[in-house]
Design a protein around this motif. Structure first.
Motif, PDB file in Angstrom:
ATOM      1  N   SER A  34       0.829  -1.211   0.000  1.00  0.00           N
ATOM      2  CA  SER A  34       0.000   0.000   0.000  1.00  0.00           C
ATOM      3  C   SER A  34       0.861   1.257   0.000  1.00  0.00           C
ATOM      4  CB  SER A  34      -0.926   0.009   1.225  1.00  0.00           C
ATOM      5  OG  SER A  34      -1.877  -1.028   1.145  1.00  0.00           O
ATOM      6  N   ALA A  35       1.993   1.217   0.707  1.00  0.00           N
ATOM      7  CA  ALA A  35       2.890   2.368   0.735  1.00  0.00           C
ATOM      8  C   ALA A  35       3.466   2.642  -0.646  1.00  0.00           C
ATOM      9  CB  ALA A  35       4.018   2.129   1.738  1.00  0.00           C
ATOM     10  N   ARG A  69     -12.792  -3.265  -2.335  1.00  0.00           N
ATOM     11  CA  ARG A  69     -12.468  -4.249  -1.300  1.00  0.00           C
ATOM     12  C   ARG A  69     -12.412  -3.556   0.063  1.00  0.00           C
ATOM     13  NH1 ARG A  69      -7.261  -3.015  -0.150  1.00  0.00           N
ATOM     14  NH2 ARG A  69      -6.065  -1.894  -1.743  1.00  0.00           N
ATOM     15  N   GLY A  70     -12.308  -4.389   1.095  1.00  0.00           N
ATOM     16  CA  GLY A  70     -12.175  -3.871   2.446  1.00  0.00           C
ATOM     17  C   GLY A  70     -10.717  -3.676   2.811  1.00  0.00           C
ATOM     18  N   LEU A  71     -10.409  -3.838   4.092  1.00  0.00           N
ATOM     19  CA  LEU A  71      -9.039  -3.694   4.605  1.00  0.00           C
ATOM     20  C   LEU A  71      -8.484  -2.282   4.368  1.00  0.00           C
ATOM     21  CD1 LEU A  71      -7.499  -7.132   3.482  1.00  0.00           C
ATOM     22  CD2 LEU A  71      -8.576  -6.546   5.667  1.00  0.00           C
ATOM     23  N   VAL A  72      -9.378  -1.294   4.394  1.00  0.00           N
ATOM     24  CA  VAL A  72      -8.948   0.097   4.219  1.00  0.00           C
ATOM     25  C   VAL A  72      -9.467   0.962   5.372  1.00  0.00           C
ATOM     26  CG1 VAL A  72      -8.615   0.086   1.733  1.00  0.00           C
ATOM     27  CG2 VAL A  72     -10.913   0.425   2.644  1.00  0.00           C
ATOM     28  N   GLY A  73      -9.583   0.372   6.540  1.00  0.00           N
ATOM     29  CA  GLY A  73     -10.022   1.119   7.719  1.00  0.00           C
ATOM     30  C   GLY A  73     -11.416   1.693   7.536  1.00  0.00           C
ATOM     31  N   ALA A 106      -5.355   4.989   3.246  1.00  0.00           N
ATOM     32  CA  ALA A 106      -6.165   4.325   4.276  1.00  0.00           C
ATOM     33  C   ALA A 106      -5.761   2.860   4.417  1.00  0.00           C
ATOM     34  CB  ALA A 106      -7.647   4.437   3.929  1.00  0.00           C
ATOM     35  N   GLY A 107      -5.489   2.211   3.282  1.00  0.00           N
ATOM     36  CA  GLY A 107      -5.052   0.815   3.326  1.00  0.00           C
ATOM     37  C   GLY A 107      -3.720   0.673   4.036  1.00  0.00           C
ATOM     38  N   MET A 108      -2.785   1.569   3.768  1.00  0.00           N
ATOM     39  CA  MET A 108      -1.478   1.521   4.424  1.00  0.00           C
ATOM     40  C   MET A 108      -1.616   1.716   5.938  1.00  0.00           C
ATOM     41  SD  MET A 108       1.847   4.006   3.882  1.00  0.00           S
ATOM     42  CE  MET A 108       1.074   5.317   4.843  1.00  0.00           C
ATOM     43  N   THR A 109      -2.427   2.703   6.332  1.00  0.00           N
ATOM     44  CA  THR A 109      -2.623   2.978   7.757  1.00  0.00           C
ATOM     45  C   THR A 109      -3.304   1.811   8.462  1.00  0.00           C
ATOM     46  OG1 THR A 109      -2.784   5.346   7.299  1.00  0.00           O
ATOM     47  CG2 THR A 109      -3.634   4.586   9.413  1.00  0.00           C
ATOM     48  N   ALA A 110      -4.311   1.231   7.804  1.00  0.00           N
ATOM     49  CA  ALA A 110      -5.035   0.105   8.402  1.00  0.00           C
ATOM     50  C   ALA A 110      -4.113  -1.094   8.605  1.00  0.00           C
ATOM     51  CB  ALA A 110      -6.220  -0.285   7.513  1.00  0.00           C
ATOM     52  N   MET A 111      -3.267  -1.379   7.621  1.00  0.00           N
ATOM     53  CA  MET A 111      -2.353  -2.514   7.744  1.00  0.00           C
ATOM     54  C   MET A 111      -1.257  -2.246   8.771  1.00  0.00           C
ATOM     55  SD  MET A 111      -3.590  -4.911   5.957  1.00  0.00           S
ATOM     56  CE  MET A 111      -5.162  -4.244   6.537  1.00  0.00           C
TER      57      MET A 111
END
Length: 291
Positions: free
Chosen positions: A29-30, A88-92, A245-250
């Motif tokens: 994601s980064a 998709r999900g996994l994006v907080g 958001a995906g990077m932060t969530a992961m």
């Protein structure tokens, strides 16, 4: 009921595997975020040039009183909304933020179904369908760094629907990327086109043009392209916010996994210490019984 040492070891191993996955997803994601930010930055240069060109044509040596339908405010019978979410999900809270805000907006301004939803992203399309709101058009499977060709069909269709008066005004609703930790929900008017008045203090607008055709004909060609560029810019911005958001969530998931591993390790060591103490106690008791 006491948890066995093997059960704790299994949980630690499972959590470590999960943390490795979330850490890899964070790095992916980064990388995507870096590319998205660069694409958004480059597009802003193009967008500013197109806006300036259209403004110059409208406000040249003589202000043009254009009758182009993309500039004229007509009575609003129906409002169109392009809602941009992820597939998709996994994006907080990325999707929840935009969809919650959209439902509040519709409740506040649309008592009846005097609106049309154009959904970009599967999460949003499925969300509206589950609530009895059928999108008039939807697009799924958009790349993380979409090219204009990928979104040309839905953009052209949206502009065509406006020109056909299927709706009388168009807004784009999306999460605007501020930085890697912050995004902001935006509702921006795309059609009719507004904010083309020149800044009187900006000398760059004070030009006299020599045109090979009249300005109205040029606007007929430029305004649809300008509207398309604004919509495309919003999509790029939203994709940048999605990747952030995906990077932060992961990252959060990885940090939480490390905390769970630390807690389980402490639990394991305490259980192991208790087991050793129990064994020593049993050995001492057995030795004493033999004396």
């Amino acid at each position: 009921m006491a948890v066995s040492l093997n059960d704790i070891k299994t949980k630690i191993a499972s959590t470590k595997n999960t943390s490795q996955i979330t850490n890899a997803m964070q790095m992916v994601s980064a990388a995507k975020l870096g590319k998205s930010e660069e694409a958004a930055k480059n597009f802003q240069i193009y967008s500013q040039k197109v806006r300036k060109l259209v403004t110059d044509i409208l406000h040249g040596d003589v202000v043009l009183d254009s009758q182009n339908p993309m500039l004229i405010h007509r009575p609003v019978k129906k409002t169109g909304y392009i809602v941009i979410t992820s597939d998709r999900g996994l994006v907080g809270g990325y999707n929840a933020t935009i969809l919650k805000s959209m439902m509040e907006l519709l409740a506040d301004y649309h008592e009846k179904h005097d609106f049309a939803i154009i959904a970009i992203g599967g999460i949003g399309a499925d969300f509206f369908k589950a609530r009895g709101i059928q999108p008039v058009y939807e697009l799924r499977g958009l790349a993380d760094q979409p090219s204009f060709d990928e979104v040309r069909k839905i953009i052209n269709k949206t502009v065509e629907m406006y020109q056909s008066e299927i709706f009388d005004e168009l807004y784009v609703c999306y999460n605007h990327h501020i930085n890697s930790l912050t995004s902001q929900m935006r509702v921006e008017q795309m059609l009719p086109i507004i904010d083309l008045d020149p800044n009187e203090a900006d000398e760059d607008y004070k030009h006299t043009f020599t045109l090979e055709t009249n300005r109205e004909e040029l606007l007929d060609q430029l305004l649809p392209q300008f509207a398309e560029s604004m919509i495309y810019g919003a999509i790029i911005d939203a994709k940048t916010a999605e990747n952030a958001a995906g990077m932060t969530a992961m990252q959060t998931a990885t940090d939480n996994a490390k905390k769970v591993i630390n807690d389980l390790t402490i639990q394991y060591n305490r259980a192991r210490q208790a087991a050793i103490t129990q064994e020593i106690t049993e050995i001492v008791a057995g030795a004493s019984a033999l004396e």
